[in-house]
Design an enzyme around this catalytic site. Structure first.
Site: not given
Length: 222
Positions: A90, A103, A107
């Protein structure tokens, strides 16, 4: 020390508090590291992969061998990188669709290693109740994420729930780490509490999707 019956009430009560405060607190804490890594030219995807590999290797070495405190502490450090990569993406304008998929996939892999490593330990020591609870946590956690993914693909939202991924990891790693320090029954309380909280979360998400799916029909008929 690592077995016994456990009540879920206390764990379930604190989950909404964790849900509100935990992510924001830790995101602020890792922001300086994220900015430093961006300046050094490290990519968010590299951090994602590194954190996942570290968590997987640690979980599959420490947990099956009973090194609960060491394993929980190291995994916690690697899990923090899951916040770092998001802040990096970000802050540096580096967010991409592939990065999001990577991502999310990582996870699931890390979660499977954490609960799989614990299940391996319980299976070796004949703790059938704890083995069952751990496997339920693994299945319910995956189902929670799957419901959200499918709901968003169908144009709905399903981000509600008292036990999202951050909360699930906080509960299981805290309970396991304290068990490793010799605190009796705490791991059982945490894992069985997480079973209850995850079940509630699955129900919350399905109810939310159902209400959204039903709403247009009600509007037309009205």
């Amino acid at each position: 020390m690592r077995s016994g019956r456990a009540g879920a009430r206390g764990v379930v009560i604190v989950l909404p508090v964790l849900n509100i405060h935990a992510r924001g607190f830790f995101t602020k804490g890792v922001a300086p590291l994220a900015l430093a890594l961006n300046r050094a030219g490290v990519t968010p995807n590299a951090i994602t992969i590194f954190g996942t590999l570290g968590a997987v290797v640690t979980a599959l070495i420490c947990f099956p061998t009973g090194f609960f405190f060491t394993g929980a502490l190291l995994i916690w450090g690697f899990v923090m990188l899951d916040l770092v990569d998001g802040v990096m993406a970000r802050a540096g304008g580096l967010a991409t669709p592939f990065g999001g998929v990577l991502d999310s996939t990582c996870d699931r892999v890390a979660d499977a290693a954490v609960f799989g490593g614990l299940a391996w330990y319980f299976a070796q020591h004949g703790q059938k109740g704890m083995l069952l609870a751990t496997l339920l946590c693994l299945v319910l956690g995956s189902l929670t994420s799957y419901i959200r993914s499918r709901a968003e693909a169908a144009g709905f939202t399903a981000s509600v729930g008292i036990a999202e991924r951050a909360e699930r990891l906080i509960i299981v790693l805290t309970g396991t780490g304290l068990d490793g320090l010799g605190l009796p029954y705490i791991q059982a309380y945490a894992i069985w509490g997480l079973v209850a909280a995850s079940t509630i979360t699955v129900a919350q998400r399905m109810t939310t999707v159902y209400r959204q799916a039903k709403a247009p029909t009600e509007t037309v008929s009205g």
